[in-house]
Design an enzyme around this catalytic site. Structure first.
Site, PDB file in Angstrom:
ATOM      1  N   ARG A   1      97.699  47.630 160.743  1.00  0.00           N
ATOM      2  CA  ARG A   1      96.788  47.950 159.779  1.00  0.00           C
ATOM      3  C   ARG A   1      95.731  48.483 160.743  1.00  0.00           C
ATOM      4  O   ARG A   1      95.374  47.363 161.757  1.00  0.00           O
ATOM      5  CB  ARG A   1      96.388  46.690 158.929  1.00  0.00           C
ATOM      6  CG  ARG A   1      95.277  47.049 157.769  1.00  0.00           C
ATOM      7  CD  ARG A   1      94.871  45.857 157.245  1.00  0.00           C
ATOM      8  NE  ARG A   1      93.742  45.349 157.851  1.00  0.00           N
ATOM      9  CZ  ARG A   1      92.798  44.528 157.184  1.00  0.00           C
ATOM     10  NH1 ARG A   1      92.932  44.053 156.201  1.00  0.00           N
ATOM     11  NH2 ARG A   1      91.716  44.002 157.855  1.00  0.00           N
TER      12      ARG A   1
ATOM     13  N   TYR B   1      83.801  46.226 156.661  1.00  0.00           N
ATOM     14  CA  TYR B   1      84.930  45.554 156.544  1.00  0.00           C
ATOM     15  C   TYR B   1      86.001  45.645 157.549  1.00  0.00           C
ATOM     16  O   TYR B   1      86.268  46.593 157.961  1.00  0.00           O
ATOM     17  CB  TYR B   1      85.529  45.953 155.124  1.00  0.00           C
ATOM     18  CG  TYR B   1      86.641  45.116 154.923  1.00  0.00           C
ATOM     19  CD1 TYR B   1      86.930  43.573 154.776  1.00  0.00           C
ATOM     20  CD2 TYR B   1      88.158  45.627 155.322  1.00  0.00           C
ATOM     21  CE1 TYR B   1      88.106  42.827 154.899  1.00  0.00           C
ATOM     22  CE2 TYR B   1      89.131  44.888 155.244  1.00  0.00           C
ATOM     23  CZ  TYR B   1      89.275  43.719 155.242  1.00  0.00           C
ATOM     24  OH  TYR B   1      90.375  42.808 155.162  1.00  0.00           O
TER      25      TYR B   1
ATOM     26  N   ASP C   1      92.971  49.024 154.573  1.00  0.00           N
ATOM     27  CA  ASP C   1      92.333  48.441 153.699  1.00  0.00           C
ATOM     28  C   ASP C   1      90.957  48.780 153.358  1.00  0.00           C
ATOM     29  O   ASP C   1      90.168  48.801 154.116  1.00  0.00           O
ATOM     30  CB  ASP C   1      92.488  46.739 154.123  1.00  0.00           C
ATOM     31  CG  ASP C   1      92.118  45.753 152.753  1.00  0.00           C
ATOM     32  OD1 ASP C   1      91.807  46.222 151.979  1.00  0.00           O
ATOM     33  OD2 ASP C   1      92.320  44.527 153.124  1.00  0.00           O
TER      34      ASP C   1
ATOM     35  N   HIS D   1      89.250  47.255 150.928  1.00  0.00           N
ATOM     36  CA  HIS D   1      88.601  46.167 150.138  1.00  0.00           C
ATOM     37  C   HIS D   1      87.971  46.074 149.239  1.00  0.00           C
ATOM     38  O   HIS D   1      86.669  45.986 148.982  1.00  0.00           O
ATOM     39  CB  HIS D   1      87.905  45.439 151.429  1.00  0.00           C
ATOM     40  CG  HIS D   1      88.148  44.154 151.704  1.00  0.00           C
ATOM     41  ND1 HIS D   1      87.172  43.008 151.172  1.00  0.00           N
ATOM     42  CD2 HIS D   1      89.181  43.306 152.028  1.00  0.00           C
ATOM     43  CE1 HIS D   1      87.652  41.838 151.277  1.00  0.00           C
ATOM     44  NE2 HIS D   1      89.114  41.808 151.881  1.00  0.00           N
TER      45      HIS D   1
ATOM     46  N   GLU E   1      95.396  50.166 150.870  1.00  0.00           N
ATOM     47  CA  GLU E   1      94.958  48.673 149.985  1.00  0.00           C
ATOM     48  C   GLU E   1      93.848  48.767 149.352  1.00  0.00           C
ATOM     49  O   GLU E   1      92.538  49.113 149.992  1.00  0.00           O
ATOM     50  CB  GLU E   1      95.230  47.677 151.380  1.00  0.00           C
ATOM     51  CG  GLU E   1      95.388  46.337 150.644  1.00  0.00           C
ATOM     52  CD  GLU E   1      95.255  45.386 151.608  1.00  0.00           C
ATOM     53  OE1 GLU E   1      95.631  45.355 152.735  1.00  0.00           O
ATOM     54  OE2 GLU E   1      94.775  43.904 151.465  1.00  0.00           O
TER      55      GLU E   1
ATOM     56  N   GLU F   1      96.031  41.122 146.683  1.00  0.00           N
ATOM     57  CA  GLU F   1      95.828  39.748 147.381  1.00  0.00           C
ATOM     58  C   GLU F   1      94.747  38.699 146.371  1.00  0.00           C
ATOM     59  O   GLU F   1      95.074  37.566 146.559  1.00  0.00           O
ATOM     60  CB  GLU F   1      95.277  39.884 148.603  1.00  0.00           C
ATOM     61  CG  GLU F   1      93.750  40.456 148.620  1.00  0.00           C
ATOM     62  CD  GLU F   1      93.304  40.929 149.917  1.00  0.00           C
ATOM     63  OE1 GLU F   1      94.052  41.215 150.759  1.00  0.00           O
ATOM     64  OE2 GLU F   1      91.784  40.686 150.043  1.00  0.00           O
TER      65      GLU F   1
ATOM     66  N   ARG G   1     100.648  42.611 146.181  1.00  0.00           N
ATOM     67  CA  ARG G   1     100.234  41.650 147.555  1.00  0.00           C
ATOM     68  C   ARG G   1      99.973  40.384 147.150  1.00  0.00           C
ATOM     69  O   ARG G   1      99.534  39.465 148.048  1.00  0.00           O
ATOM     70  CB  ARG G   1      98.799  42.221 147.931  1.00  0.00           C
ATOM     71  CG  ARG G   1      98.705  43.891 148.350  1.00  0.00           C
ATOM     72  CD  ARG G   1      98.859  44.119 149.801  1.00  0.00           C
ATOM     73  NE  ARG G   1      97.902  43.486 150.534  1.00  0.00           N
ATOM     74  CZ  ARG G   1      97.870  42.473 151.492  1.00  0.00           C
ATOM     75  NH1 ARG G   1      99.158  42.053 152.040  1.00  0.00           N
ATOM     76  NH2 ARG G   1      96.718  42.110 152.130  1.00  0.00           N
TER      77      ARG G   1
ATOM     78  N   GLU H   1     102.207  40.756 155.531  1.00  0.00           N
ATOM     79  CA  GLU H   1     100.930  40.451 156.396  1.00  0.00           C
ATOM     80  C   GLU H   1     100.961  39.722 157.282  1.00  0.00           C
ATOM     81  O   GLU H   1     101.557  38.445 156.988  1.00  0.00           O
ATOM     82  CB  GLU H   1      99.830  40.593 155.773  1.00  0.00           C
ATOM     83  CG  GLU H   1      98.393  40.682 156.430  1.00  0.00           C
ATOM     84  CD  GLU H   1      97.311  40.786 155.574  1.00  0.00           C
ATOM     85  OE1 GLU H   1      97.340  40.217 154.349  1.00  0.00           O
ATOM     86  OE2 GLU H   1      96.129  40.748 156.085  1.00  0.00           O
TER      87      GLU H   1
ATOM     88  N   TRP I   1      82.303  42.866 148.230  1.00  0.00           N
ATOM     89  CA  TRP I   1      82.545  42.649 149.713  1.00  0.00           C
ATOM     90  C   TRP I   1      84.044  42.897 149.864  1.00  0.00           C
ATOM     91  O   TRP I   1      84.834  42.903 149.174  1.00  0.00           O
ATOM     92  CB  TRP I   1      82.154  41.359 150.094  1.00  0.00           C
ATOM     93  CG  TRP I   1      82.653  41.175 151.437  1.00  0.00           C
ATOM     94  CD1 TRP I   1      82.105  41.622 152.516  1.00  0.00           C
ATOM     95  CD2 TRP I   1      83.749  40.417 151.924  1.00  0.00           C
ATOM     96  NE1 TRP I   1      82.955  41.404 153.774  1.00  0.00           N
ATOM     97  CE2 TRP I   1      84.079  40.524 153.494  1.00  0.00           C
ATOM     98  CE3 TRP I   1      84.796  39.731 151.320  1.00  0.00           C
ATOM     99  CZ2 TRP I   1      84.905  40.098 154.116  1.00  0.00           C
ATOM    100  CZ3 TRP I   1      85.944  39.289 152.059  1.00  0.00           C
ATOM    101  CH2 TRP I   1      85.839  39.487 153.707  1.00  0.00           C
TER     102      TRP I   1
END
Ligand code: GCO
Ligand code: MG
Length: 402
Positions: free
Chosen positions: A147, A159, A210, A212, A236, A262, A283, A339, A402
């Protein structure tokens, strides 16, 4: 067989972990992870005040019934705190069952579908060149998938850019650190990162990224399109997934594979995403989604629509979650990737484990149960430290994701 005790152990060997240890009257035990990054004490109270008293005297072999009791029986369903508490009980019971029968968890689940599971590591850098050097480092360590995240010019605290290499940890202060986000600068920068990486490393290694939760669906669609030539393994969390329908717009505009989940706690968080084929990877992992009992249900549902797994494996998921997830990964037919953010040596010492890394794959090991233990004496030497995740604002001060 009866449950005699259930104890919550909090330790901070570099970061906070919450572990539940369930013991039977004849001294057998199993352990489960209950860590919720930055909100650890909420799960401790939920377990100690509301769950542990209901477990004493129950037959620990009745994993499904205990899961249903804690989920349906609570009336207040779902949410990260509840589902982590349920996950901890569930994981500890699967571990206990494996140990008492003398078989590894993957055998209880139905046996191995593969020997080792492909993992991806995290390459982070302040700029494109530093990120590329980190990617190289992971490839030299044998990783087949990496990643990549890079700092964005003009953006303070983008991030995924860590402080130390190899051990990225976002929960960094007792009160949330404030970071600043700029979507236009990011959208301009991200394709340049992957131009540079594909130029330097070719199309052999799998590359992941990612976002985020930072973009709107339309911006996410634009990013997905601009990254199509780079053929990512996945992109992601392009946009927050509370509104599952939001992903229709993203999906209609890009063939870049999408991964989400996630922060999902149950199948209900991704039901539409999966059955409308709006994502490619889910995830959710053991600690986040109610333990193996529920994660298995999500994976089976996902398999109908060819959605594959990609278990969350950041450092805030303890080695207990990693161990249990690796047994799940070794079994699950629709496995995608796992991951793997390495834990610090202190964490690995507190949680001795049977899993090991070799040539880009993690192997769960053949120990009975999930193969992860806790050294309680060592754990007691690392007391809890209050730490929270950062927050993000736009340049004009507006609160953002975030
Ligand atoms: C990931 C994640 C994490 C989260 C962390 C929050 O893809 O690994 O996005 O790094 O930020 O788990 O606690
Ligand atoms: Mg993520």
């Amino acid at each position: 067989m009866k449950i005699a005790s259930a104890r919550v152990i909090v330790t901070c060997p570099g970061r906070n972990f919450v572990t539940l240890k369930i013991e039977t009257e004849d001294g057998a035990y199993g352990i489960g992870d209950a860590t919720l990054n930055g909100r650890e004490k909420a799960v401790v109270a939920y377990l100690e005040d509301h769950v542990v008293p209901t477990l004493i005297g129950r037959d620990p072999r009745r994993i499904e019934d205990i899961w249903q009791y804690l989920y349906r029986g609570a009336y207040w369903r779902r949410g990260p705190v509840t589902m982590r508490a349920i996950a901890a009980v569930d994981t500890a019971l699967w571990d206990l069952k494996g140990k008492t029968l003398g078989v590894p968890l993957y055998d209880l689940l139905g046996g191995k579908s593969r020997e080792g599971v492909m993992v991806y590591g995290h390459a982070n850098g302040d700029d494109i060149e530093q990120t590329a050097d980190e990617v190289q480092r992971y490839l030299e360590l044998g990783y087949r998938a990496v990643r990549a995240q890079s700092g964005v010019p003009g953006v303070k605290g983008a991030y995924g850019v860590g402080r130390g290499q190899m051990f990225y940890e976002p929960a960094d202060a007792a009160l949330p650190t404030e970071t600043v986000w700029s979507t236009p600068q990011y959208l301009d920068h991200a394709p340049k990162l992957f131009d540079a990486l594909r130029e330097r490393f070719g199309f052999g290694p799998h590359l992941l990224h990612d976002v985020h939760h930072r973009l709107t669906p339309l911006e996410a669609a634009q990013l997905g399109k601009s990254l199509e030539p780079h053929r990512l393994f996945w992109l992601e969390d392009v946009t927050p997934a509370e509104n599952q329908e939001g992903f229709r717009l993203v999906r209609q505009h890009t063939t870049t594979p999408l991964a989400v989940g996630e922060i999902f706690n149950t199948l209900w968080d991704c039901k539409d995403l999966i059955q409308e084929q709006l994502i490619d990877y889910v995830r959710a992992t053991v600690v986040g989604a109610g333990g193996l009992t529920h994660l298995r249900r999500i994976a089976d549902f996902a398999s109908v629509w060819q959605v594959r797994t990609g278990c969350h494996g950041a450092t805030d998921l303890s080695p207990v979650t990693m161990g249990a997830a690796l047994h799940f990964d070794a079994w699950v037919p629709n496995f995608g990737i796992q991951e793997y953010m390495r834990h610090t040596p202190e964490t690995d010492a507190v949680f001795p484990h049977a899993y090991r890394f070799e040539a880009g794959l993690l192997y769960p090991g053949d120990a009975p149960g999930h193969g992860v233990d806790i050294d309680e004496a060592l754990a007691a030497r690392f007391p809890y430290e209050p730490k929270q995740l950062p927050v993000a604002r736009l340049e004009d001060g507006t609160m953002w994701n975030w």
